[in-house]
Write a protein that holds these residues in place. Structure first.
Motif, PDB file in Angstrom:
ATOM      1  N   THR A  61     -13.314 -49.572  20.065  1.00  0.00           N
ATOM      2  CA  THR A  61     -11.848 -50.301  20.468  1.00  0.00           C
ATOM      3  C   THR A  61     -10.817 -50.390  19.602  1.00  0.00           C
ATOM      4  N   TYR A 100     -11.156 -44.551  38.566  1.00  0.00           N
ATOM      5  CA  TYR A 100     -10.295 -45.036  37.494  1.00  0.00           C
ATOM      6  C   TYR A 100      -8.954 -45.089  38.171  1.00  0.00           C
ATOM      7  N   GLN A 107      -7.131 -48.666  31.753  1.00  0.00           N
ATOM      8  CA  GLN A 107      -8.160 -47.920  32.140  1.00  0.00           C
ATOM      9  C   GLN A 107      -7.846 -46.502  31.578  1.00  0.00           C
ATOM     10  N   HIS A 110      -9.291 -46.684  28.090  1.00  0.00           N
ATOM     11  CA  HIS A 110     -10.683 -46.459  28.163  1.00  0.00           C
ATOM     12  C   HIS A 110     -11.049 -45.186  28.281  1.00  0.00           C
ATOM     13  N   ARG A 113     -10.217 -43.360  24.960  1.00  0.00           N
ATOM     14  CA  ARG A 113     -11.507 -43.900  23.920  1.00  0.00           C
ATOM     15  C   ARG A 113     -12.722 -43.533  23.974  1.00  0.00           C
ATOM     16  N   SER A 114     -13.062 -42.953  25.427  1.00  0.00           N
ATOM     17  CA  SER A 114     -14.393 -42.292  25.597  1.00  0.00           C
ATOM     18  C   SER A 114     -14.262 -40.937  25.288  1.00  0.00           C
TER      19      SER A 114
END
Length: 185
Positions: A61, A100, A107, A110, A113-114
């Motif tokens: 995070t 998404y 989003q 996200h 981060r992924s």
């Protein structure tokens, strides 16, 4: 001894794992380009998608969109809003986002981060383009256009396939000739 996550009828092998890892890294490169191309629809003059790491948070995070900047480092947007402009309904990029929402900064965060959690690495935003508000040290960024240059060229030119495959660099300026590239070339 049996392993709870291993199917004895189909034992894992390193060759299969390596092929899957390469496929995953190839897909990560395509998703990085999708993010870059989407940002360029909103900000055609963009060159850098600058990210921020909050070192007080855990790895899952700690990455945040900080700003989109042009080739001279000028801020085009700093994500004060949690929404990006909408993509036209007919834009083929829209379909590639699937479920998404590319207008939702949360989003998009996200997805970034992924990419990082799956082993992808971002470039370092060039120090000479930084503002006082930017962190010292590593400032991750995604290069968005052929006008964007990495802080260092040597990661891309590494002889280590692993380094090259992990670096998420959808676009980049041409590398200068070795006589003008500087000490880290």
């Amino acid at each position: 001894m049996t392993h709870p996550h291993t199917d004895p009828a189909r034992p894992a092998d390193l060759a299969s794992w390596t092929m899957m890892l390469r496929a995953q890294r190839g897909a990560a490169q395509e998703i990085a380009r999708l993010v870059a191309d989407t940002v360029l629809v909103h900000f055609p003059e963009a060159a850098y998608f600058v990210l921020k790491i909050d070192y007080d948070r855990d790895l899952a995070t700690d990455l945040f969109p900080e700003s989109v900047r042009d080739a001279q480092g000028q801020i085009l947007t700093d994500f004060d809003s949690s929404r990006l402009p909408s993509l036209p309904a007919t834009d083929p990029l829209r379909a590639r986002w699937g479920g998404y929402d590319p207008t939702d900064v949360f989003q998009v965060r996200h997805v970034l981060r992924s990419l990082r959690l799956s082993g992808g690495e971002f470039d370092n935003f060039p120090e000479d383009l930084r503002h006082d508000r930017d962190d010292e040290g590593y400032v991750p960024c995604l290069l968005l256009s052929p006008q964007a240059r990495p802080d260092r060229w040597d990661t891309w030119d590494s002889e280590d396939d692993d380094d090259r495959e992990r670096l998420l660099r959808p676009y980049s300026a041409q590398r200068p000739s070795s006589s003008t590239a500087g000490p880290e070339a």
